[in-house]
Design a protein around this motif. Structure first.
Motif, PDB file in Angstrom:
ATOM      1  N   GLY A  17     -29.764  -4.904  -4.300  1.00 15.37           N
ATOM      2  CA  GLY A  17     -29.987  -6.343  -4.165  1.00 15.37           C
ATOM      3  C   GLY A  17     -28.691  -7.123  -4.276  1.00 15.37           C
ATOM      4  N   ALA A  18     -28.754  -8.288  -4.938  1.00 18.98           N
ATOM      5  CA  ALA A  18     -27.554  -9.113  -5.097  1.00 18.98           C
ATOM      6  C   ALA A  18     -26.556  -8.403  -6.008  1.00 18.98           C
ATOM      7  N   HIS A  19     -25.259  -8.540  -5.673  1.00 20.18           N
ATOM      8  CA  HIS A  19     -24.225  -7.858  -6.459  1.00 20.18           C
ATOM      9  C   HIS A  19     -22.908  -8.634  -6.362  1.00 20.18           C
ATOM     10  N   PRO A  20     -21.925  -8.348  -7.229  1.00 18.49           N
ATOM     11  CA  PRO A  20     -20.660  -9.108  -7.248  1.00 18.49           C
ATOM     12  C   PRO A  20     -19.889  -9.055  -5.937  1.00 18.49           C
ATOM     13  N   GLY A  21     -20.053  -7.994  -5.146  1.00 18.02           N
ATOM     14  CA  GLY A  21     -19.288  -7.874  -3.912  1.00 18.02           C
ATOM     15  C   GLY A  21     -19.751  -8.787  -2.797  1.00 18.02           C
ATOM     16  N   MET A  22     -20.843  -9.504  -3.011  1.00 20.72           N
ATOM     17  CA  MET A  22     -21.358 -10.377  -1.952  1.00 20.72           C
ATOM     18  C   MET A  22     -20.437 -11.567  -1.684  1.00 20.72           C
ATOM     19  N   SER A  23     -19.482 -11.790  -2.572  1.00 24.21           N
ATOM     20  CA  SER A  23     -18.522 -12.882  -2.350  1.00 24.21           C
ATOM     21  C   SER A  23     -17.434 -12.493  -1.358  1.00 24.21           C
ATOM     22  N   GLY A  24     -17.350 -11.199  -1.001  1.00 23.87           N
ATOM     23  CA  GLY A  24     -16.370 -10.774   0.000  1.00 23.87           C
ATOM     24  C   GLY A  24     -15.679  -9.478  -0.369  1.00 23.87           C
ATOM     25  N   THR A  25     -15.104  -8.837   0.631  1.00 28.76           N
ATOM     26  CA  THR A  25     -14.398  -7.583   0.402  1.00 28.76           C
ATOM     27  C   THR A  25     -13.042  -7.834  -0.258  1.00 28.76           C
ATOM     28  N   PHE A  26     -12.532  -6.813  -0.935  1.00 26.86           N
ATOM     29  CA  PHE A  26     -11.228  -6.949  -1.591  1.00 26.86           C
ATOM     30  C   PHE A  26     -10.679  -5.574  -1.919  1.00 26.86           C
ATOM     31  N   SER A  27      -9.377  -5.532  -2.191  1.00 24.96           N
ATOM     32  CA  SER A  27      -8.706  -4.314  -2.627  1.00 24.96           C
ATOM     33  C   SER A  27      -7.830  -4.633  -3.824  1.00 24.96           C
ATOM     34  N   ILE A  28      -7.730  -3.675  -4.754  1.00 23.57           N
ATOM     35  CA  ILE A  28      -6.849  -3.815  -5.912  1.00 23.57           C
ATOM     36  C   ILE A  28      -5.829  -2.694  -5.843  1.00 23.57           C
ATOM     37  N   LEU A  29      -4.561  -3.046  -5.780  1.00 22.61           N
ATOM     38  CA  LEU A  29      -3.493  -2.055  -5.669  1.00 22.61           C
ATOM     39  C   LEU A  29      -2.758  -1.945  -6.995  1.00 22.61           C
ATOM     40  N   GLU A  76       0.824  -1.205   0.000  1.00 21.32           N
ATOM     41  CA  GLU A  76       0.000   0.000   0.000  1.00 21.32           C
ATOM     42  C   GLU A  76       0.863   1.263   0.000  1.00 21.32           C
ATOM     43  N   ALA A  77       1.977   1.217   0.721  1.00 25.84           N
ATOM     44  CA  ALA A  77       2.854   2.384   0.822  1.00 25.84           C
ATOM     45  C   ALA A  77       3.460   2.770  -0.517  1.00 25.84           C
ATOM     46  N   GLU A  78       3.550   1.811  -1.442  1.00 21.94           N
ATOM     47  CA  GLU A  78       4.147   2.080  -2.755  1.00 21.94           C
ATOM     48  C   GLU A  78       3.094   2.275  -3.852  1.00 21.94           C
ATOM     49  N   ALA A  79       1.843   1.960  -3.550  1.00 25.25           N
ATOM     50  CA  ALA A  79       0.790   2.025  -4.561  1.00 25.25           C
ATOM     51  C   ALA A  79       0.474   3.468  -4.944  1.00 25.25           C
ATOM     52  N   ILE A  80       0.126   3.674  -6.213  1.00 22.24           N
ATOM     53  CA  ILE A  80      -0.320   4.999  -6.648  1.00 22.24           C
ATOM     54  C   ILE A  80      -1.839   5.087  -6.577  1.00 22.24           C
ATOM     55  N   SER A  81      -2.509   3.924  -6.533  1.00 22.32           N
ATOM     56  CA  SER A  81      -3.961   3.925  -6.382  1.00 22.32           C
ATOM     57  C   SER A  81      -4.419   2.624  -5.740  1.00 22.32           C
ATOM     58  N   VAL A  82      -5.526   2.723  -5.011  1.00 22.72           N
ATOM     59  CA  VAL A  82      -6.154   1.558  -4.396  1.00 22.72           C
ATOM     60  C   VAL A  82      -7.642   1.608  -4.696  1.00 22.72           C
ATOM     61  N   ARG A  83      -8.167   0.494  -5.198  1.00 24.22           N
ATOM     62  CA  ARG A  83      -9.604   0.345  -5.400  1.00 24.22           C
ATOM     63  C   ARG A  83     -10.109  -0.629  -4.349  1.00 24.22           C
TER      64      ARG A  83
END
Length: 299
Positions: free
Chosen positions: A226-238, A118-125
């Motif tokens: 309602g139902a959505h793709p995030g229901m499988s769990g939280t995540f981050s993209i660096l 995270e300290a080196e990332a330029i963006s986090v989703r």
């Protein structure tokens, strides 16, 4: 590069901002993998030659394990590397990869690999379903989250983890080069009373204020979706600036974390994230909803 003034005050080495050991391990591991594949060897074959386990070779290549200069020397011999300047460069990276990041001043940190990335990332989703993302938390809210997640931890341990979370927020407070943050938050996180109603009111007010920064984009995923793709769990993209550093998908676990770096995995989660952003309220409507929920905690 991100500011390190407050990290230095906390006892973390200032040099960690310019030499990130986590990133050094990733780059060195990627280079060693390239050399192995160039030689036409499998990880199992290399392990047999060095009389070590195949899992050690894999851990060295994925950057999850510190690499000694002796490891580099032995691997270069197996791969037939004759370029002394290349070997010297790899040895330097190995030495730097064993330095300690600023977060080590707080003792054993369960997610230290993530902090280094995270300290080196330029963006986090980031997608969160249960609480406000860590980089956007107030100290009171963060302490309540940390305490609730780790009920067996001591007060001192909870204080340290809260301190680390607050220092991580320097990444989005750096006025010269702040990290870009996209956060999609499930509406449930706005209603869950973490700490107390007053803690929640201040947290939501902070969320409204900080989300107006140009480098911070916050969207709430309403119940009505309602139902959505995030229901499988939280995540981050660096994502990283250097082309040598591939994007990483981070999945947090109770006893261990998962880091996905295969391009196909990153593409899949990136697509999922775009679906979540499309289904979420836009930033303006998000702030309206957050303000509306915040008012319910004033009663």
């Amino acid at each position: 590069m991100h500011s390190n003034e407050s990290r230095a005050k906390a006892g973390g080495p200032v040099s960690s901002a310019s030499i990130n050991p986590t990133v050094r391990r990733r780059r060195l591991g990627a280079e060693l993998r390239r050399l192995r594949e160039q030689k036409g060897l499998t990880a199992e074959e290399v392990a047999q030659q060095l009389l070590v386990s195949q899992s050690k070779i894999s851990r060295l290549e994925n950057g999850r394990r510190s690499i000694s200069q002796r490891d580099v020397r032995d691997l270069c011999e197996v791969y037939g590397v004759g370029d002394e300047s290349l070997i010297d460069g790899l040895m330097t990276m190995a030495r730097e990869s064993r330095q300690r990041g600023w977060w080590h001043a707080f003792g054993d940190v369960p997610y230290s690999v993530y902090i280094g990335l995270e300290a080196e990332a330029i963006s986090v989703r980031n997608y969160e379903s249960l609480f406000v993302p860590g980089l956007l938390q107030t100290r009171e809210y963060a302490h309540a989250v940390v305490t609730g997640i780790q009920p067996e931890a001591t007060p001192e341990q909870n204080d340290k983890r809260t301190d680390i979370r607050m220092l991580r927020q320097d990444l989005i407070k750096d006025r010269e080069d702040p990290m870009r943050l996209w956060a999609v938050v499930d509406e449930a996180a706005l209603h869950r009373v973490v700490g107390s109603p007053e803690v929640m009111r201040r947290q939501l007010a902070h969320l409204v204020e900080i989300s107006q920064q140009p480098h911070i984009n916050v969207q709430v995923l309403p119940y009505s979706v309602g139902a959505h793709p995030g229901m499988s769990g939280t995540f981050s993209i660096l994502d990283f600036q250097d082309a040598l550093d591939a994007s990483v998908v981070y999945l947090e676990g109770v006893t261990s974390d998962l880091y996905l770096e295969k391009p196909s995995d990153v593409r899949l989660y990136s697509m999922m994230y775009e679906h979540l952003r499309a289904q979420a309220l836009n930033p303006d409507l998000t702030r309206e909803l957050v303000e509306q929920v915040a008012r319910t905690f004033e009663r």
